[in-house]
Structures are given as structure tokens and as C-alpha cells.
Design an enzyme around this catalytic site. Structure first.
Site, PDB file in Angstrom:
ATOM      1  N   HIS A 146       0.873  -1.165   0.000  1.00 30.21           N
ATOM      2  CA  HIS A 146       0.000   0.000   0.000  1.00 30.21           C
ATOM      3  C   HIS A 146       0.913   1.218   0.000  1.00 30.21           C
ATOM      4  O   HIS A 146       1.899   1.260   0.727  1.00 30.21           O
ATOM      5  CB  HIS A 146      -0.881  -0.100   1.255  1.00 30.21           C
ATOM      6  CG  HIS A 146      -1.320   1.170   1.867  1.00 30.21           C
ATOM      7  ND1 HIS A 146      -2.185   2.012   1.234  1.00 30.21           N
ATOM      8  CD2 HIS A 146      -1.063   1.715   3.073  1.00 30.21           C
ATOM      9  CE1 HIS A 146      -2.422   3.046   2.045  1.00 30.21           C
ATOM     10  NE2 HIS A 146      -1.752   2.886   3.155  1.00 30.21           N
TER      11      HIS A 146
ATOM     12  N   TYR B 202      -5.889   8.947   2.219  1.00 30.82           N
ATOM     13  CA  TYR B 202      -5.944   9.535   3.554  1.00 30.82           C
ATOM     14  C   TYR B 202      -4.711  10.395   3.784  1.00 30.82           C
ATOM     15  O   TYR B 202      -3.691  10.251   3.090  1.00 30.82           O
ATOM     16  CB  TYR B 202      -6.106   8.457   4.637  1.00 30.82           C
ATOM     17  CG  TYR B 202      -4.935   7.505   4.767  1.00 30.82           C
ATOM     18  CD1 TYR B 202      -3.802   7.843   5.519  1.00 30.82           C
ATOM     19  CD2 TYR B 202      -4.953   6.255   4.150  1.00 30.82           C
ATOM     20  CE1 TYR B 202      -2.737   6.973   5.648  1.00 30.82           C
ATOM     21  CE2 TYR B 202      -3.888   5.374   4.268  1.00 30.82           C
ATOM     22  CZ  TYR B 202      -2.784   5.738   5.022  1.00 30.82           C
ATOM     23  OH  TYR B 202      -1.719   4.878   5.138  1.00 30.82           O
TER      24      TYR B 202
ATOM     25  N   ASP C 137     -27.659 -20.658  18.796  1.00 28.23           N
ATOM     26  CA  ASP C 137     -28.926 -21.351  19.048  1.00 28.23           C
ATOM     27  C   ASP C 137     -29.052 -22.488  18.059  1.00 28.23           C
ATOM     28  O   ASP C 137     -28.696 -22.360  16.887  1.00 28.23           O
ATOM     29  CB  ASP C 137     -30.133 -20.405  19.023  1.00 28.23           C
ATOM     30  CG  ASP C 137     -30.369 -19.737  17.678  1.00 28.23           C
ATOM     31  OD1 ASP C 137     -29.438 -19.683  16.840  1.00 28.23           O
ATOM     32  OD2 ASP C 137     -31.493 -19.256  17.468  1.00 28.23           O
TER      33      ASP C 137
HETATM   34  P1  FAD Z   1       3.995  -6.282  12.470  1.00 33.26           P
HETATM   35  O1  FAD Z   1       4.203  -4.917  12.902  1.00 33.26           O
HETATM   36  O2  FAD Z   1       4.341  -6.619  11.066  1.00 33.26           O
HETATM   37  O3  FAD Z   1       4.781  -7.193  13.466  1.00 33.26           O
HETATM   38  C1  FAD Z   1       5.017  -8.544  13.216  1.00 33.26           C
HETATM   39  C2  FAD Z   1       6.419  -8.842  13.678  1.00 33.26           C
HETATM   40  O4  FAD Z   1       6.620 -10.239  13.622  1.00 33.26           O
HETATM   41  C3  FAD Z   1       7.453  -8.210  12.789  1.00 33.26           C
HETATM   42  O5  FAD Z   1       8.215  -7.322  13.528  1.00 33.26           O
HETATM   43  C4  FAD Z   1       8.247  -9.394  12.265  1.00 33.26           C
HETATM   44  O6  FAD Z   1       9.611  -9.120  12.152  1.00 33.26           O
HETATM   45  C5  FAD Z   1       7.968 -10.457  13.300  1.00 33.26           C
HETATM   46  N1  FAD Z   1       8.098 -11.800  12.779  1.00 33.26           N
HETATM   47  C6  FAD Z   1       7.511 -12.315  11.685  1.00 33.26           C
HETATM   48  N2  FAD Z   1       7.888 -13.591  11.501  1.00 33.26           N
HETATM   49  C7  FAD Z   1       8.739 -13.889  12.520  1.00 33.26           C
HETATM   50  C8  FAD Z   1       9.464 -15.054  12.872  1.00 33.26           C
HETATM   51  N3  FAD Z   1       9.386 -16.166  12.144  1.00 33.26           N
HETATM   52  N4  FAD Z   1      10.219 -15.021  13.981  1.00 33.26           N
HETATM   53  C9  FAD Z   1      10.302 -13.883  14.733  1.00 33.26           C
HETATM   54  N5  FAD Z   1       9.640 -12.754  14.436  1.00 33.26           N
HETATM   55  C10 FAD Z   1       8.860 -12.763  13.333  1.00 33.26           C
HETATM   56  N6  FAD Z   1      -2.883   0.794  10.565  1.00 33.26           N
HETATM   57  C11 FAD Z   1      -3.611   1.705  11.228  1.00 33.26           C
HETATM   58  O7  FAD Z   1      -4.319   1.367  12.160  1.00 33.26           O
HETATM   59  N7  FAD Z   1      -3.596   3.016  10.864  1.00 33.26           N
HETATM   60  C12 FAD Z   1      -2.846   3.437   9.834  1.00 33.26           C
HETATM   61  O8  FAD Z   1      -2.835   4.627   9.529  1.00 33.26           O
HETATM   62  C13 FAD Z   1      -2.099   2.501   9.110  1.00 33.26           C
HETATM   63  N8  FAD Z   1      -1.394   2.893   8.048  1.00 33.26           N
HETATM   64  C14 FAD Z   1      -0.600   1.994   7.415  1.00 33.26           C
HETATM   65  C15 FAD Z   1       0.199   2.442   6.390  1.00 33.26           C
HETATM   66  C16 FAD Z   1       1.056   1.586   5.751  1.00 33.26           C
HETATM   67  C17 FAD Z   1       1.918   2.094   4.647  1.00 33.26           C
HETATM   68  C18 FAD Z   1       1.095   0.220   6.139  1.00 33.26           C
HETATM   69  C19 FAD Z   1       2.001  -0.744   5.486  1.00 33.26           C
HETATM   70  C20 FAD Z   1       0.273  -0.234   7.153  1.00 33.26           C
HETATM   71  C21 FAD Z   1      -0.581   0.651   7.796  1.00 33.26           C
HETATM   72  N9  FAD Z   1      -1.407   0.234   8.821  1.00 33.26           N
HETATM   73  C22 FAD Z   1      -2.138   1.151   9.513  1.00 33.26           C
HETATM   74  C23 FAD Z   1      -1.519  -1.180   9.190  1.00 33.26           C
HETATM   75  C24 FAD Z   1      -0.689  -1.488  10.401  1.00 33.26           C
HETATM   76  O9  FAD Z   1       0.584  -0.962  10.230  1.00 33.26           O
HETATM   77  C25 FAD Z   1      -0.553  -2.979  10.629  1.00 33.26           C
HETATM   78  O10 FAD Z   1      -1.794  -3.593  10.459  1.00 33.26           O
HETATM   79  C26 FAD Z   1      -0.016  -3.277  12.007  1.00 33.26           C
HETATM   80  O11 FAD Z   1       1.133  -2.534  12.261  1.00 33.26           O
HETATM   81  C27 FAD Z   1       0.284  -4.747  12.166  1.00 33.26           C
HETATM   82  O12 FAD Z   1       0.888  -4.962  13.414  1.00 33.26           O
HETATM   83  P2  FAD Z   1       1.419  -6.402  13.793  1.00 33.26           P
HETATM   84  O13 FAD Z   1       2.011  -6.313  15.126  1.00 33.26           O
HETATM   85  O14 FAD Z   1       0.336  -7.375  13.569  1.00 33.26           O
HETATM   86  O15 FAD Z   1       2.477  -6.757  12.673  1.00 33.26           O
HETATM   87  N1  THG Z   2     -33.683 -24.841  11.243  1.00 36.51           N
HETATM   88  C1  THG Z   2     -32.973 -25.792  11.851  1.00 36.51           C
HETATM   89  N2  THG Z   2     -31.952 -25.487  12.671  1.00 36.51           N
HETATM   90  C2  THG Z   2     -31.605 -24.203  12.886  1.00 36.51           C
HETATM   91  C3  THG Z   2     -32.336 -23.168  12.287  1.00 36.51           C
HETATM   92  C4  THG Z   2     -33.411 -23.518  11.430  1.00 36.51           C
HETATM   93  N3  THG Z   2     -30.569 -23.918  13.688  1.00 36.51           N
HETATM   94  C5  THG Z   2     -30.031 -22.588  13.688  1.00 36.51           C
HETATM   95  C6  THG Z   2     -31.123 -21.566  13.656  1.00 36.51           C
HETATM   96  N4  THG Z   2     -32.019 -21.853  12.541  1.00 36.51           N
HETATM   97  C7  THG Z   2     -31.879 -21.642  14.945  1.00 36.51           C
HETATM   98  N5  THG Z   2     -32.916 -20.664  15.052  1.00 36.51           N
HETATM   99  C8  THG Z   2     -34.237 -20.976  15.240  1.00 36.51           C
HETATM  100  C9  THG Z   2     -35.051 -19.990  15.746  1.00 36.51           C
HETATM  101  C10 THG Z   2     -36.383 -20.271  16.038  1.00 36.51           C
HETATM  102  C11 THG Z   2     -36.892 -21.538  15.820  1.00 36.51           C
HETATM  103  C12 THG Z   2     -36.082 -22.500  15.252  1.00 36.51           C
HETATM  104  C13 THG Z   2     -34.743 -22.227  14.979  1.00 36.51           C
HETATM  105  C14 THG Z   2     -38.270 -21.869  16.204  1.00 36.51           C
HETATM  106  N6  THG Z   2     -38.700 -21.425  17.399  1.00 36.51           N
HETATM  107  C15 THG Z   2     -40.044 -21.658  17.896  1.00 36.51           C
HETATM  108  C16 THG Z   2     -40.451 -20.493  18.789  1.00 36.51           C
HETATM  109  O1  THG Z   2     -39.597 -19.722  19.187  1.00 36.51           O
HETATM  110  O2  THG Z   2     -41.641 -20.409  19.031  1.00 36.51           O
HETATM  111  C17 THG Z   2     -40.167 -22.945  18.639  1.00 36.51           C
HETATM  112  C18 THG Z   2     -39.496 -22.985  19.960  1.00 36.51           C
HETATM  113  C19 THG Z   2     -39.808 -24.198  20.757  1.00 36.51           C
HETATM  114  O3  THG Z   2     -40.832 -24.853  20.528  1.00 36.51           O
HETATM  115  O4  THG Z   2     -39.005 -24.480  21.672  1.00 36.51           O
HETATM  116  O5  THG Z   2     -38.980 -22.536  15.489  1.00 36.51           O
HETATM  117  O6  THG Z   2     -34.061 -22.670  10.808  1.00 36.51           O
HETATM  118  N7  THG Z   2     -33.250 -27.070  11.623  1.00 36.51           N
END
Ligand code: FAD
Ligand code: THG
Length: 815
Positions: free
Chosen positions: A227, A258, A548
Site C-alpha cells: 500500500h 488519507y 442457538d
Molecule cells: P507487524 O508490525 O508486522 O509485526 C510482526 C512482527 O513479527 C514483525 O516485527 C516481524 O519481524 C515479526 N516476525 C515475523 N515472523 C517472525 C518469525 N518467524 N520469527 C520472529 N519474528 C517474526 N494501521 C492503522 O491502524 N492506521 C494506519 O494509519 C495505518 N497505516 C498503514 C500504512 C502503511 C503504509 C502500512 C504498510 C500499514 C498501515 N497500517 C495502519 C496497518 C498497520 O501498520 C498494521 O496492520 C499493524 O502494524 C500490524 O501490526 P502487527 O504487530 O500485527 O504486525
Molecule cells: N432450522 C434448523 N436449525 C436451525 C435453524 C433452522 N438452527 C439454527 C437456527 N435456525 C436456529 N434458530 C431458530 C429460531 C427459532 C426456531 C427455530 C430455529 C423456532 N422457534 C419456535 C419459537 O420460538 O416459538 C419454537 C421454539 C420451541 O418450541 O421451543 O422454530 O431454521 N433445523
């Protein structure tokens, strides 16, 4: 005093995530923490080492906003030698198009929903906040005074120091080369400087995540992309600037740009260029990158040709830039995931191996706190399901998928994304056996979990004429919507419709221990004879709703579980004892819901079994044959109508569909889609897990107390529910007052003029003639209480309703 032994933790990587995590773990008493870092501290060469540190907190994910809010709070309290780790300069997002301006109102809604203060302001105020702007280009802005700049490297230092003071070790110039395991558990890591034993290993390796993941045999679905970031020469307009930055961090999303100040220079980041994927396995180590003339491994040479169009946009917005040039720039690498969200949690393939990756500086402290809580307490204190590494389907983890989606996330980073907007590629990926028929019927497909999901069928367009006048929708609410959905809902309530339920996750749970296992893990009583279906809740230890489920007892030791996300499978597998077998049968099977008052007339003639109410009661299961097709039939309905879910194997799916279709012809059967489905389930008050409720909510708060049997011997979460006091907030049904008004979800709800909660899911109730919205609101609001839902800045009146909104006597289901 006995010496308390805490688990040995290795953190791989001392970027912002690794440093924050060491701080959060040691703060919780886990002091045996070793952070191994391949590069040299304090700026070891990962993404953090050059991050410009913009922290905008607002977005559609409540979880990310809360992570960011904690980062701001925490970094505001940290400094190194008096230099603060956070500068609250504020944030300003600009609109230069009417569509963007509307979207800023929507974003202001997210902010209000998640508790961030901000307001949409006019162009003049934008100019006041950022005098270098060309006011004539700007239509307005969203100003968030609490956003600002993180000094990421400094924040690393501050957190590192605190962690070290509590006993942590940071060893730089240690490259992790292997992950050791025994019996499915991690035992330590190999490095170029020896072996380190550990009980837990956290990969905080940033975009090197896939490399460390491979050492552990764990998929890490992230794609590193470069980037562009550049700095101008000093601007005379900013000369004399003593501070690093005083103006708000600035986003110009219409041009994918930005901005921030660096004293008298401007720093500019661009997402406007083509995706520049980087192979994490091919990134050279620190000393090699330096030897090749690069500043660090995560920074690649600036590609001028990719910058040119952005530079023109920069100069259009900030005319002062016309008199200067770029002084320096680089292509910096960081992580993108298929859905843009972080990768957090413990691997099931390798216990004790954790991921904390694809995390922005913005979310780093919040992520670190959640992961530390997860490790120390067994779960994070807030819902993180949309960051949980187990969220991906098998089909979403191929390298090709991760590459394609990751690149698309880069492209879309600042796009206005409609909540229903499907990904464009790779499609179609997963299709049900009914897919050819759905295509013939003109299905309008959206995508979910990799599945093609019909939202309505153009073949039903003629039915719209019979509906009478439908209120017109605004452009936004009309996207991915059709009046045909209303016709499909009507046909379901009046006749009968086929719904493709194939994407509904199905787990087969078998074995001698199956009943005890499911009964212990969930809240309802499952000790019923084979043939029973039970709606039950998977709770966590603190009584929060993990999912659920419907549990169908098909045989003494054979259960079919209807579940939600892939995390459910993961959760069951983690807890299953040896005498229980769990299989995800979703892909090999299919399901069609046959629902409506004529459902029995459709199905009964196809089978010799008794499908009468007496012969096949509500919430009962039967294995039978419909013509040549063996089916498992469950009598329940998420749309609140008479009927069955019919399951069979995938190979027989088309045959089943065709047989039902033929049998229903004289009854006026239609195929109906998700759009009608969502409307009908909201009218019936059926909650959708992950949207309406999560592990932060108890069954009593979510209105699901009926599925909890406190008199049961024991189940997970039971003790916590006993201890949890009366709900202070409840999931509350609202009806919008204006029959033409529609909201879509996540909007703030105002009570007495102040934000008091937010909408979870919403949809037009075609039977009720009003939009239904569920919202988290203070408990105890009487039906009839008036509230306002903020939709694109407008306050729409709505009224607290009484549940169930539709068919309270259950006359449609129990007959
Ligand atoms: P990193 O900082 O990459 O740290 C990972 C570390 O792991 C590294 O130091 C690496 O050396 C180490 N490592 C990897 N493999 C090993 C290994 N095998 N053994 C030992 N060490 C290892 N984010 C924002 O929130 N705001 C911004 O404005 C923003 N701007 C950005 C601009 C740019 C140009 C870029 C590139 C990024 C930007 N980001 C921004 C994103 C942000 O920088 C990253 O998402 C964030 O810094 C990631 O942090 P991290 O600790 O996960 O990774
Ligand atoms: N079908 C089946 N499984 C599911 C869903 C489904 N699992 C995930 C999700 N959907 C679960 N959500 C619901 C929500 C409501 C009901 C069923 C699954 C339902 N409720 C009745 C009630 O609230 O009146 C009956 C309750 C009861 O008698 O205890 O029917 O879509 N297979």
C-alpha cells in the site's frame, strides 16, 4: 508463600500486536512471557515500524469500533519520556459526492450506535478544521473529535517496558523457524538461536502469519498487500509547525486517500492503485532487505506509476500541494483477509497455538486485551465472533480464495458497501443441488458463506400485480431488494413455498455419549424419545449465547443438529468426549423448507407415512420417503408457517425439488428467497444468532428464556445464569410508525432524544404492513413506548411492540 506458576507463553513478533499482548498478559498475572522477534528492536521492520498511525474508530463492525476505542483509551494513558502515544487530533472523513455525503450520515449512525461521538458537518466547518482544503470540492464531512494519531513505535516501547517490568522477556534477532508439538498441543518453538519451551504460542507475526502458520500446520487465511505511503516536501503553508500534527486525520474516500501532518509535511496514503500482492514466504529477512537498499522488510520501493493518479487527486483536494512534490515514498506491506476482519483465537488443529493477526494499529490494544482475556479467562469479555479464526468455511480457505478476496478487500477498503452487497468473485463457489432450477426461475443470487443464495425469483414477478400498492423505497433500501419479495412472503402465508435451506449448517452427532454430551452443553431438555426436535442454546461459561441450535433426536444415539456458524462445529469438536462422533454433513446433504398453509396438502400425497398433525406433531422428526427419495423431515419453520424442513443427500436433491415442484403445481407452489424469508422470520420474532444476539447476551436478555431449563441437572452456563441479575437491556421489537419507512440494521435508536441502543436486524413485515426492527434497548420499555430510529441522519418514529408480532396463538404452526 507458594510460588505461583503461570503458563509459559511465547509471542512471535514484537510489532504493535505482540507488544500490546505482552502487556495485557502480564497485567493479568501471566508473567512468563517471551516475545521473540526476528528483527532488531525497537523498530524490527514489520508493518508497525512504518505505520503512520491513523486511528479512525467508526465502522460497521461494533467489535472493531470497541477494539479501537480501547486503543485510544489505552494509548492516551501511555507516554515515553513525556511524549504521548496518542494525539487526539480528531478525525475528518470528507464527502465530495452526494452518495458519500449520504454515507457519512450512515457512518455517523454507526458511531452513535457504538458510542463514538461525532457529527456530520458542512464544507465551511471542514475548511475550518483543515484550512488547506479546497472548500469547493467538499460537500461535507464527518468529524470525530476523539479520533487521532497513534505513535505506534512509541506505544510498542511503552507497553514493552511495562511488560518487562512485570517479568516478560523480549528477545530480538531471534527468528522462529519451527513450531514443536506433542499430542496435538504446542510444546515450544525452534529459533535460529535455539529451542524455547512453551505452553502457549501466539503468532503475532503480522503479514508473516502464513509463514509461522505453516510451521504449525495451521491455515492463516490472510494475503499481504503493499500500500503506497508518501510524504511531501515541507509546505510553506505549514512552516513553523512545532507539533507533529494538530489537524484531524483526514480521509478522502472518494479518491481512496488519507492524509496526516508530519510537522510541515503532509503524509498521504493511497488505496487507489492496483492490488500489489506480496508473497510472505518470499520476503527477505531484515539484514538482507537492508543490504538490498530497502529500509526494512515490509517496505518495498515506491512505484511512481501507481502514484500518479492519486497525486492528481491530492492536488485537487489540497491546492497547496500543487506547489510541491513527493519527497519520499514507499510501498508498505500489511495484511488483508477475505472479509477484512482480523484473525483471532486458538487453533483447533494445534491446541495452545493462537493467532492474533491481520490487526491494524487502530484495533491493536483492543485485540490484545481480548486475546489475553481469552487465554487467561477462557473467553474474551466482548463478542469477537466476526474475528474468530474458526469463522471461515473450508471452501473459504484455499490459497486462491484468500488471494482473490484479500485483493478485493484492498480495492474495496473505502467503498460504500451496502449491507447486502455480495462479493463478486469467486462466484459461483458453492451451490445447492437446486441451483439449475433456481437459475431457470431467474433467481437473484446474493452470497453467504460462499453459497449462492436466491433472494427472490424473477419468475414470481407476475405475482406482484396482485399485491396492491407497495410503499416506494429510497435508493439505498431498494438495493438488492425487489417487490417480488413481498409477493413471495404473501404466497408463503397464503399458499405454499419452497425455500432452499441447504446452507443451514447440519451436524451429525452420534455415539453412546451423544445425548449426555449435547444435554450438558446446551440449555434445553434433550432427554426426549427419538423423534423429538428441541430448540436449545449453546451457552458459554458466563451464560452468554454462543449459538442457538435445533437438535433432532433421530435415534437413541443419533442426533442431527441445526447450527449457525463454523464456530459451532469447532466448539462441539473441542468439547466432545471420545464416545461422541461429530460430522459436518452440510456439504453432502441438502435441505428444502416446504412452508405455508398448503404444505401438508403438498407433502402428504408423496408419502405413505402419516403427515397429519396427530401423526406428525410440531417439533417432531421423521425419516421417510417422498417418492424415491429418502428424507429426514423436521416439522418446524423459521418463517412461522405449517411445514417441514426436508433433508436428503446432495445427489438426490434435484429429484426431491422436482417432485415437490410437480406435486405443488396445482396448489400454486412457488420458490421463495431469503428476502421474503427474513421478513417472515422477523414478523415471527425468531432471532438470528450473530446479529440479534451473541455471547454478550444472556437468554433472558435476548428473550430466549423459554429455551433454558434451570431445573436440568447441569449445563454449561447454568451457574452463571443463576448469578446474573435481572436484565438491564433487552432485545426489543419495534415497529416503524410510517408504513413506508424502512431501516436495514445497525441504526442508533433514540429514546427521549438521546441514543439508547441500536437496531440489530430489520426488515419489512409484509403481513404486518410495517418495518420490523429488533433493537437492544434498556429493559422494561412498555409496548407503545415511542422511540426514534436514526436512518441517514433522519429520525424515524417507531413504537415498542408486543411479541410475538404475528400469530400469537400459534394457530398457523400447530394444526
Ligand atoms: P507487524 O508490525 O508486522 O509485526 C510482526 C512482527 O513479527 C514483525 O516485527 C516481524 O519481524 C515479526 N516476525 C515475523 N515472523 C517472525 C518469525 N518467524 N520469527 C520472529 N519474528 C517474526 N494501521 C492503522 O491502524 N492506521 C494506519 O494509519 C495505518 N497505516 C498503514 C500504512 C502503511 C503504509 C502500512 C504498510 C500499514 C498501515 N497500517 C495502519 C496497518 C498497520 O501498520 C498494521 O496492520 C499493524 O502494524 C500490524 O501490526 P502487527 O504487530 O500485527 O504486525
Ligand atoms: N432450522 C434448523 N436449525 C436451525 C435453524 C433452522 N438452527 C439454527 C437456527 N435456525 C436456529 N434458530 C431458530 C429460531 C427459532 C426456531 C427455530 C430455529 C423456532 N422457534 C419456535 C419459537 O420460538 O416459538 C419454537 C421454539 C420451541 O418450541 O421451543 O422454530 O431454521 N433445523
Amino acid at each position: 508463600m507458594p510460588h505461583e506458576v503461570t503458563p509459559r507463553v511465547i509471542v512471535v513478533g514484537a510489532g504493535i500486536v505482540g507488544c500490546s499482548l505482552a502487556d495485557e498478559l502480564t497485567a493479568r498475572g501471566w508473567t512468563d512471557v517471551t516475545v521473540l522477534e526476528q528483527g532488531p528492536l525497537p523498530a524490527p521492520g514489520g508493518s508497525t515500524s512504518h505505520a503512520p498511525g491513523l486511528v479512525f474508530r467508526t465502522g460497521p463492525s461494533r467489535t472493531l469500533t470497541r477494539f479501537a476505542a480501547y486503543t485510544v483509551e489505552k494509548f492516551s494513558s501511555l507516554d515515553v519520556a513525556g511524549v504521548p502515544c496518542f494525539e487526539p487530533v480528531g478525525g475528518l472523513e470528507l464527502a465530495t459526492t452526494p452518495e458519500r455525503l449520504a454515507d457519512l450520515h450512515r457512518r455517523a449512525g454507526f458511531a452513535a450506535s457504538w458510542g463514538v461521538s461525532g457529527e456530520v458537518v458542512g464544507a465551511a466547518r471542514c475548511k475550518e478544521l483543515w484550512p488547506l482544503l479546497d472548500e469547493s470540492v467538499v460537500l461535507g464531512g464527518f468529524h470525530t473529535p476523539g479520533d487521532g494519531l497513534a505513535r505506534a513505535v512509541l506505544a510498542c516501547r511503552a507497553q514493552l517496558d511495562r511488560a518487562v517490568a512485570r517479568g516478560a522477556r523480549f528477545l530480538d534477532r531471534h527468528t522462529v523457524t519451527g513450531v514443536a508439538r506433542e499430542d496435538g498441543r504446542v510444546t515450544g518453538v525452534h529459533t535460529d538461536r535455539g529451542f524455547f519451551a512453551a505452553d502457549h504460542v501466539v503468532s503475532a507475526a503480522g503479514f508473516w502469519g502464513p509463514v509461522v502458520g505453516r510451521m504449525a500446520g495451521v491455515d492463516v487465511p490472510l494475503q499481504p498487500l503493499a500500500h503506497q505511503y508518501a510524504r511531501t516536501r515541507p509546505l510553506p503553508e505549514l512552516s513553523g509547525a512545532s507539533a507533529e500534527a494538530t489537524r484531524p486525520i483526514l480521509r478522502f474516500q472518494d479518491a481512496d486517500l488519507y492524509f496526516r501532518e508530519h510537522g510541515d509535511r503532509i503524509g498521504i496514503g493511497s488505496y487507489a492503485h492496483r492490488p500489489l500482492p506480496v508473497d510472505p514466504f518470499a520476503v527477505p529477512p531484515y539484514h538482507e532487505a537492508r543490504a538490498a537498499g530497502r529500509e526494512m522488510p515490509s517496505s518495498y520501493p515506491f512505484t511512481e506509476e501507481d502514484w500518479a493518479p492519486s497525486w492528481a487527486e491530492c492536488r485537487r483536494l489540497l491546492p497547496a500541494l500543487r506547489g510541491t512534490e513527493i519527497e519520499s515514498g514507499f510501498n508498505g506491506v500489511f495484511s488483508f483477509t477475505p472479509d477484512g476482519m482480523p484473525l483471532l483465537g486458538e487453533s483447533r488443529e494445534l491446541r495452545g497455538f493462537w493467532l492474533a493477526e491481520a490487526v491494524w494499529v487502530t484495533h491493536s490494544a483492543g485485540v490484545a486485551r481480548a486475546v489475553a482475556e481469552w487465554m487467561v479467562d477462557g473467553r474474551p469479555s466482548i463478542d469477537v465472533h466476526d474475528c474468530d479464526v474458526t469463522r471461515f468455511e473450508e471452501a473459504q480457505r484455499s490459497p486462491a480464495y484468500v488471494r482473490e478476496r484479500g485483493s478485493q478487500q484492498f480495492v474495496e477498503v473505502y467503498d460504500v458497501i451496502h449491507p447486502l452487497q455480495p462479493m463478486e468473485r469467486p462466484r459461483p463457489l458453492r451451490v445447492s443441488p437446486f441451483y439449475p432450477r433456481q437459475q431457470e426461475l431467474g433467481a437473484y443470487f446474493l452470497e453467504g458463506g460462499g453459497w449462492e443464495r436466491p433472494h427472490w425469483y424473477e419468475a414470481n414477478a407476475p405475482l406482484v400485480a396482485g399485491l396492491g400498492e407497495l410503499p416506494a423505497r429510497d435508493d439505498w433500501a431498494a438495493r438488492h431488494w425487489s417487490p417480488i419479495a413481498a409477493a413471495e412472503a404473501r404466497a408463503t402465508r397464503e399458499r405454499v413455498a419452497l425455500y432452499d435451506m441447504t446452507p443451514l449448517r447440519r451436524l451429525e452427532v452420534t455415539g453412546p455419549g451423544a445425548l449426555d454430551f449435547l444435554d450438558r452443553l446446551t440449555s434445553n431438555n434433550l432427554r426426549k424419545k427419538p423423534g423429538a426436535v428441541t430448540y436449545t442454546l449453546l451457552l458459554d461459561e458466563s451464560g452468554g449465547i454462543r449459538s442457538d441450535l435445533t437438535v433432532a433426536r433421530l435415534g437413541p444415539e443419533h442426533f442431527q443438529v441445526g447450527a449457525n456458524s463454523p464456530a459451532d462445529l469447532d466448539h462441539l469438536l473441542r468439547h466432545a468426549p471420545d464416545d461422541v462422533h461429530i460430522r459436518d454433513i452440510t456439504s453432502g446433504t441438502c435441505c428444502v423448507g416446504v412452508w405455508g398453509p398448503l404444505a401438508r396438502d403438498l407433502v402428504q400425497p408423496l408419502t405413505g407415512d402419516d403427515f397429519s398433525h396427530e401423526g406428525f406433531g410440531y417439533f417432531r422428526a421423521k425419516r421417510t420417503h417422498l417418492g424415491h427419495v429418502p428424507v429426514t423431515a423436521l416439522r418446524l419453520s423459521y418463517v412461522g408457517e405449517l411445514g417441514w424442513e426436508l433433508y436428503t443427500t446432495a445427489d438426490l436433491g434435484l429429484r426431491l425439488w422436482d417432485r415437490l415442484w410437480e406435486a405443488g403445481r396445482d396448489l400454486g407452489v412457488i420458490a421463495a428467497g431469503r428476502s421474503a424469508f427474513n421478513s417472515l422470520r422477523l414478523e415471527k420474532g425468531y432471532r438470528a444468532w450473530g446479529t440479534d444476539m451473541t455471547c454478550e447476551d444472556t437468554p433472558y436478555e435476548a428473550g430466549l428464556g423459554f429455551a433454558v431449563r434451570m431445573d436440568k441437572e447441569h449445563f454449561t452456563g447454568q451457574d452463571a445464569l443463576r448469578a446474573r441479575p435481572e436484565p438491564t437491556r433487552t432485545l426489543t421489537p419495534l415497529l416503524l410508525d410510517d408504513p413506508a419507512a424502512v431501516v436495514l440494521g445497525k441504526e442508533p435508536v433514540h429514546l427521549d432524544g438521546v441514543p439508547a441502543g441500536y437496531v440489530t436486524s430489520a426488515g419489512y413485515g409484509y403481513t404486518l404492513g410495517r418495518c420490523v426492527a429488533y433493537a437492544w434497548l434498556p429493559a422494561g420499555l412498555a409496548p407503545g413506548t415511542g422511540v426514534h430510529i436514526e436512518y441517514f441522519g433522519e429520525k424515524l418514529p417507531a413504537t415498542v411492540a408486543e411479541e410475538p408480532l404475528f400469530d400469537p396463538g400459534m394457530s398457523r404452526l400447530r394444526r
